[in-house]
Design an enzyme around this catalytic site. Structure first.
Site, PDB file in Angstrom:
ATOM      1  N   HIS A 136       3.931 -42.971 -26.907  1.00  0.00           N
ATOM      2  CA  HIS A 136       4.187 -44.260 -27.564  1.00  0.00           C
ATOM      3  C   HIS A 136       2.886 -44.705 -28.223  1.00  0.00           C
ATOM      4  O   HIS A 136       1.870 -44.904 -27.549  1.00  0.00           O
ATOM      5  CB  HIS A 136       4.661 -45.308 -26.565  1.00  0.00           C
ATOM      6  N   CYS A 137       2.928 -44.864 -29.534  1.00  0.00           N
ATOM      7  CA  CYS A 137       1.722 -45.190 -30.290  1.00  0.00           C
ATOM      8  C   CYS A 137       1.666 -46.698 -30.531  1.00  0.00           C
ATOM      9  O   CYS A 137       2.519 -47.240 -31.257  1.00  0.00           O
ATOM     10  CB  CYS A 137       1.702 -44.437 -31.619  1.00  0.00           C
TER      11      CYS A 137
END
Length: 438
Positions: A182-183
């Protein structure tokens, strides 16, 4: 592994117009944020995208005003203006990649409305021995990928066995296919459907940093040549250039290092999640097909369509029909209603349990108690109630019917043995009444 949501009909189960039913994105159980009536899906930290845009747009604007504008007259023909045009166009291209990365479905697996049916149900099994506490299902299952056994895990939230390389994102609260990470900079999970755009975004940002860094150095060199001065005096005449040089130098280590790391991951066909957990340090990687094939898989393969139709109408269930129930899979949580995502209904176990308890009080669990109780079988309500029958173990003979989706649902059919017994008892009652009348 997972179940696709059934097609949404134009009318709901009661025949009412379903045009007023809510859309899928309006009842979505994940933590996502939707825009433009479900056309764009973002993560819960979508506001960080504005920071990312600022960190890219601000230095480019400074570069165009204080550096590229002065270089326009130093090159013959149209080469001077092309420096500014290239910077602006390349920045817009990066913003498009950012939008494609952060605003699309990364590969979310639709949640099951019911737990999958176990292959073998044993109510005496200890649920703590590697089983899921909710549905008494094995926590892990083995699947074969390219001749190698891979374990897949059951997700208690999504009620499904995750496909290989799938993981549940705790931030977005969704299971994502080929989950990479998850960025926070793009405010979205990186998975099967947006990994290509994520890498292109990071790599293009690296190229933009190098572009700005290089032309700032060229501008300082032009000042040194024109005014025949040293580098320190040239820097003093263009402080914006030295600020951009420092900024681009620091940024290129971040996005450049990230680009190199993902080039390695693509070449070995790994995800960031798998690499950080050292999944393939002690065993072979079943997904590694060679350097060329691995790159072709990421950049030249067709992106699969989304498994979710966020703008589709939800099929509303008006409630349990008479004499029917939707049992699903009986678990220790029976009695708690479980909401449906795609269907929008809820399973009400208290009503079903109350109906069975009423039958047991009236007829008994070991068979029929009296002729009066049997006589009620000929009433019109007989076809709308589940009847007890004396089986091998003296329990209720209720047979749930399977739907076309492979789950227990819909109506409960009466056992043929019960119908035959009811017919014989009814004939006996009629003959007794005829004899009494004579």
């Amino acid at each position: 592994m997972y179940a696709h949501p059934p097609p949404v009909p134009e009318r709901d189960g009661s025949g009412a117009d379903a045009s007023h039913a809510p859309r899928v994105y309006e009842v979505w159980k994940g933590s996502n944020v939707f825009c433009l009536n479900g056309m764009f899906i973002f993560g819960p930290d979508a506001r960080s995208i504005f920071l990312t845009i600022f960190l890219i747009a601000a230095p480019v604007a400074i570069f165009c005003v204080f550096v590229a504008r002065h270089l326009m007259d130093d090159f013959k023909g149209h080469w001077g203006i092309s420096i500014m045009v290239a910077a602006v166009v390349f920045t817009l291209y990066i913003f498009c990649l950012l939008l494609l990365t952060s605003s699309r479905d990364p590969g979310i697996i639709p949640r099951n409305t019911h737990p999958p049916e176990p292959e073998v149900l044993d109510t005496n099994v200890d649920v703590g021995a590697g089983l899921t506490p909710q549905s008494r299902l094995p926590r892990f299952k083995d699947v074969v990928v390219n001749g190698i056994i891979v374990k897949v895990k059951y997700c208690d939230t999504c009620m499904l066995y995750r496909p290989p390389r799938c993981s549940h994102c705790s931030i977005c609260n969704n299971c994502v296919e080929r989950f990479d990470h998850h960025c926070p900079w793009v405010g979205q999970c990186i998975g099967l459907r947006n990994y290509r755009f994520f890498f292109m975004f990071v790599f293009s940002t690296t190229m933009l940093c190098i572009y700005v860094f290089g032309f700032c150095c060229v501008y300082i060199k032009r000042i040194m040549d024109v005014e025949e001065t040293n580098v320190w005096r040239a820097i003093a005449k263009t402080p914006a250039s030295i600020v951009l040089i420092v900024y681009a130098f620091v940024a290129v280590w971040f996005v450049g290092g990230l680009s190199v790391f993902h080039l390695y991951l693509i070449g070995t066909n790994q995800t960031t999640y798998e690499n950080f957990r050292a999944r393939y340090d002690a065993r072979a990687n079943p997904y590694n097909r060679g350097l060329v094939e691995n790159y072709k898989e990421v950049f030249f393969s067709k992106i699969p369509p989304s498994k979710n139709k966020f703008r589709a109408r939800v099929h509303l269930e008006t409630g349990l029909r008479s004499g029917s129930a939707e049992p699903g899979f009986i678990s220790p949580n029976m009695g708690k209603s479980v909401g449906d995502i795609e269907m929008g209904g809820k399973t009400v176990w208290d009503d079903v349990g109350g109906g069975i308890a009423d039958i047991e009080r009236r007829y008994g669990t070991d068979g029929l108690q009296s002729k009066d109780a049997v006589g009620d079988m000929s009433s019109p309500e007989f076809g709308r109630a589940a009847l007890p029958a004396e089986g091998l173990d003296g329990r209720l003979a209720i047979h749930p019917r399977r739907s076309s989706w492979g789950r227990k649902s819909g109506s409960w059919e009466i056992s043929p043995d019960v119908l035959a017994l009811a017919s014989r008892v009814s004939e006996s009652n009629r003959s007794n009444r005829s004899s009494a009348g004579l």
